[in-house]
Design a protein around this motif. Structure first.
Motif, PDB file in Angstrom:
ATOM      1  N   UNK A 111      -8.033   6.645  13.175  1.00  0.00           N
ATOM      2  CA  UNK A 111      -8.719   7.140  11.990  1.00  0.00           C
ATOM      3  C   UNK A 111      -7.948   6.705  10.759  1.00  0.00           C
ATOM      4  N   UNK A 112      -8.654   6.525   9.669  1.00  0.00           N
ATOM      5  CA  UNK A 112      -8.019   6.185   8.397  1.00  0.00           C
ATOM      6  C   UNK A 112      -7.733   7.474   7.633  1.00  0.00           C
ATOM      7  N   UNK A 113      -6.496   7.623   7.213  1.00  0.00           N
ATOM      8  CA  UNK A 113      -6.023   8.840   6.559  1.00  0.00           C
ATOM      9  C   UNK A 113      -5.496   8.469   5.178  1.00  0.00           C
ATOM     10  N   UNK A 114      -5.924   9.186   4.145  1.00  0.00           N
ATOM     11  CA  UNK A 114      -5.469   8.933   2.780  1.00  0.00           C
ATOM     12  C   UNK A 114      -4.496  10.036   2.363  1.00  0.00           C
ATOM     13  N   UNK A 115      -3.335   9.616   1.853  1.00  0.00           N
ATOM     14  CA  UNK A 115      -2.354  10.575   1.342  1.00  0.00           C
ATOM     15  C   UNK A 115      -2.171  10.379  -0.155  1.00  0.00           C
ATOM     16  N   UNK A 116      -2.096  11.485  -0.856  1.00  0.00           N
ATOM     17  CA  UNK A 116      -1.847  11.422  -2.303  1.00  0.00           C
ATOM     18  C   UNK A 116      -0.356  11.266  -2.568  1.00  0.00           C
ATOM     19  N   UNK A 117      -0.025  10.534  -3.624  1.00  0.00           N
ATOM     20  CA  UNK A 117       1.366  10.359  -4.020  1.00  0.00           C
ATOM     21  C   UNK A 117       1.420   9.951  -5.485  1.00  0.00           C
ATOM     22  N   UNK A 118       2.628   9.755  -6.012  1.00  0.00           N
ATOM     23  CA  UNK A 118       2.809   9.313  -7.380  1.00  0.00           C
ATOM     24  C   UNK A 118       3.542   7.974  -7.386  1.00  0.00           C
ATOM     25  N   UNK A 119       3.186   7.124  -8.328  1.00  0.00           N
ATOM     26  CA  UNK A 119       3.852   5.836  -8.435  1.00  0.00           C
ATOM     27  C   UNK A 119       5.312   6.038  -8.819  1.00  0.00           C
ATOM     28  N   UNK A 120       6.205   5.126  -8.414  1.00  0.00           N
ATOM     29  CA  UNK A 120       7.644   5.384  -8.507  1.00  0.00           C
ATOM     30  C   UNK A 120       8.223   5.378  -9.910  1.00  0.00           C
ATOM     31  N   UNK A 121       7.619   4.657 -10.845  1.00  0.00           N
ATOM     32  CA  UNK A 121       8.189   4.563 -12.197  1.00  0.00           C
ATOM     33  C   UNK A 121       7.296   5.205 -13.250  1.00  0.00           C
ATOM     34  N   UNK A 122       6.001   4.911 -13.201  1.00  0.00           N
ATOM     35  CA  UNK A 122       5.084   5.463 -14.212  1.00  0.00           C
ATOM     36  C   UNK A 122       4.593   6.862 -13.861  1.00  0.00           C
ATOM     37  N   UNK A 123       4.846   7.322 -12.640  1.00  0.00           N
ATOM     38  CA  UNK A 123       4.489   8.663 -12.186  1.00  0.00           C
ATOM     39  C   UNK A 123       2.987   8.936 -12.289  1.00  0.00           C
ATOM     40  N   UNK A 124       2.202   7.916 -11.999  1.00  0.00           N
ATOM     41  CA  UNK A 124       0.746   8.082 -11.974  1.00  0.00           C
ATOM     42  C   UNK A 124       0.316   8.548 -10.586  1.00  0.00           C
ATOM     43  N   UNK A 125      -0.705   9.422 -10.540  1.00  0.00           N
ATOM     44  CA  UNK A 125      -1.206   9.874  -9.245  1.00  0.00           C
ATOM     45  C   UNK A 125      -2.047   8.777  -8.609  1.00  0.00           C
ATOM     46  N   UNK A 126      -1.817   8.544  -7.325  1.00  0.00           N
ATOM     47  CA  UNK A 126      -2.577   7.540  -6.595  1.00  0.00           C
ATOM     48  C   UNK A 126      -2.666   7.968  -5.132  1.00  0.00           C
ATOM     49  N   UNK A 127      -3.190   7.107  -4.281  1.00  0.00           N
ATOM     50  CA  UNK A 127      -3.310   7.397  -2.855  1.00  0.00           C
ATOM     51  C   UNK A 127      -2.874   6.180  -2.062  1.00  0.00           C
ATOM     52  N   UNK A 128      -2.424   6.405  -0.832  1.00  0.00           N
ATOM     53  CA  UNK A 128      -2.159   5.267   0.041  1.00  0.00           C
ATOM     54  C   UNK A 128      -2.796   5.522   1.397  1.00  0.00           C
ATOM     55  N   UNK A 129      -3.120   4.424   2.072  1.00  0.00           N
ATOM     56  CA  UNK A 129      -3.896   4.466   3.307  1.00  0.00           C
ATOM     57  C   UNK A 129      -2.993   4.358   4.521  1.00  0.00           C
ATOM     58  N   UNK A 130      -3.265   5.179   5.518  1.00  0.00           N
ATOM     59  CA  UNK A 130      -2.527   5.184   6.777  1.00  0.00           C
ATOM     60  C   UNK A 130      -3.540   5.138   7.915  1.00  0.00           C
ATOM     61  N   UNK A 131      -3.253   4.343   8.932  1.00  0.00           N
ATOM     62  CA  UNK A 131      -4.059   4.375  10.160  1.00  0.00           C
ATOM     63  C   UNK A 131      -3.396   5.341  11.135  1.00  0.00           C
ATOM     64  N   UNK A 132      -4.086   6.427  11.448  1.00  0.00           N
ATOM     65  CA  UNK A 132      -3.582   7.409  12.404  1.00  0.00           C
ATOM     66  C   UNK A 132      -4.011   6.987  13.802  1.00  0.00           C
TER      67      UNK A 132
END
Length: 310
Positions: A111-132
């Protein structure tokens, strides 16, 4: 007046050879994973379901397999299962129970799983994709479940970077820069090396269910590479990722070994017979081929190797 339909699957085959895995693939289902004090995660999962088939039986009951998997996954969706691997385990046990000729049942899902996170320098909210990835195997001796993840990241080749360091050092020496200054400069400013997108896979299998959190599995796999990558990246983020990756150059083999170290640090409580699957595949940027390394090992053996024990 109705007539009874023949059960052709239960007849004897012309060639009496048993089969290890007979079943269905590509079964799509929605699965809800419950979270404490938060809304459940809804995954679109693809399942594979297999049973073993004795030599005396012509075919497996495909309709019964589908009935069991439908029943199990619909129930899991309604009840918000807490672990994706438990959904697989529940289905495998039901399959084993409903097929009197079966001694082994396997259920796996991706399954494709999306996790929320923040970018490392600008601290913008984004998401990254993981295959579970999750699976379970049920036999009369019990059930083993597996939970894992495939993640992407960035790696930099230490070999090409080493050549760049040598070139920079020679040029600075030709410019009569003092040796101490050259050393300090090269320590502070990582030199170029060819980079690649890396794909790390980590999975943990144990009797019953592994006592691990999926998010921790994801983090260990992601941290094993030279740097994280992000869906959103402003210029400061791009600079951060580039610097971090080049300051932490790793061969494909290094990534697997880093993953092994992370497994011991994060999952040291696992029993010795837990099976750890670790792999790294890099999409090479200056070659047409890709690089790959992997290890499948029991936790006890991994502990002994990392600790330098015989």
């Amino acid at each position: 007046m109705s007539h009874q339909l023949p059960d052709v699957q239960a007849t004897s085959p012309e060639v009496t050879v048993g089969l290890n895995r007979v079943g269905v693939t590509g079964v799509d289902k929605l699965v809800k994973i419950a979270r404490e004090d938060d809304r459940p995660i809804v995954l679109t999962a693809e399942f594979e379901v297999f049973v073993d088939l004795p030599s005396w039986r012509k075919g497996a009951d495909m309709s019964r397999n589908m009935e069991v998997i439908d029943e199990t996954l619909e129930e899991a969706t309604r009840e918000e299962a807490y672990r994706v691997e438990d959904v697989c385990g529940d289905a495998a046990e039901r399959l084993l129970e409903k097929h009197d000729y079966t001694s082994r049942a396997e259920v796996s899902m991706t399954a494709e799983f999306m996790r929320r996170e923040h970018t490392p320098a600008s601290d913008r909210e984004t998401q990254h994709t993981v295959d579970v990835v999750a699976s379970a195997t049920a036999t009369d001796e019990g059930t083993r479940e597996e939970i894992g993840a495939r993640v992407t990241g960035m790696t930099v080749c230490p070999c090409s970077q080493g050549m760049s360091v040598a070139r920079a050092k020679q040029k600075l020496e030709d410019l009569d820069v003092e040796a101490e200054v050259i050393t300090e400069f090269l320590d502070e400013i990582p030199q170029p090396g060819h980079s690649q997108r890396g794909h790390a896979t980590l999975a943990i299998e144990a009797d019953g269910a592994p006592d691990v959190d999926l998010n921790d599995v994801i983090d260990v796999a992601r941290d094993s590479m030279s740097a994280h990558i992000y869906n959103l990246a402003k210029r400061p983020d791009e600079d951060h990722m580039t610097y971090e990756a080049h300051a932490n150059a790793k061969f494909v083999e290094d990534c697997v070994r880093s993953m092994a170290e992370g497994v011991l640090e994060e999952f040291g409580h696992l029993p010795d017979d837990a099976v750890i699957t670790m792999s790294q595949s890099n999409d090479e940027s200056i070659h047409q081929h890709n690089a790959h390394a992997e290890r499948v090992v029991e936790m006890g053996t991994l502990r002994a190797e990392v600790n330098g024990e015989d």
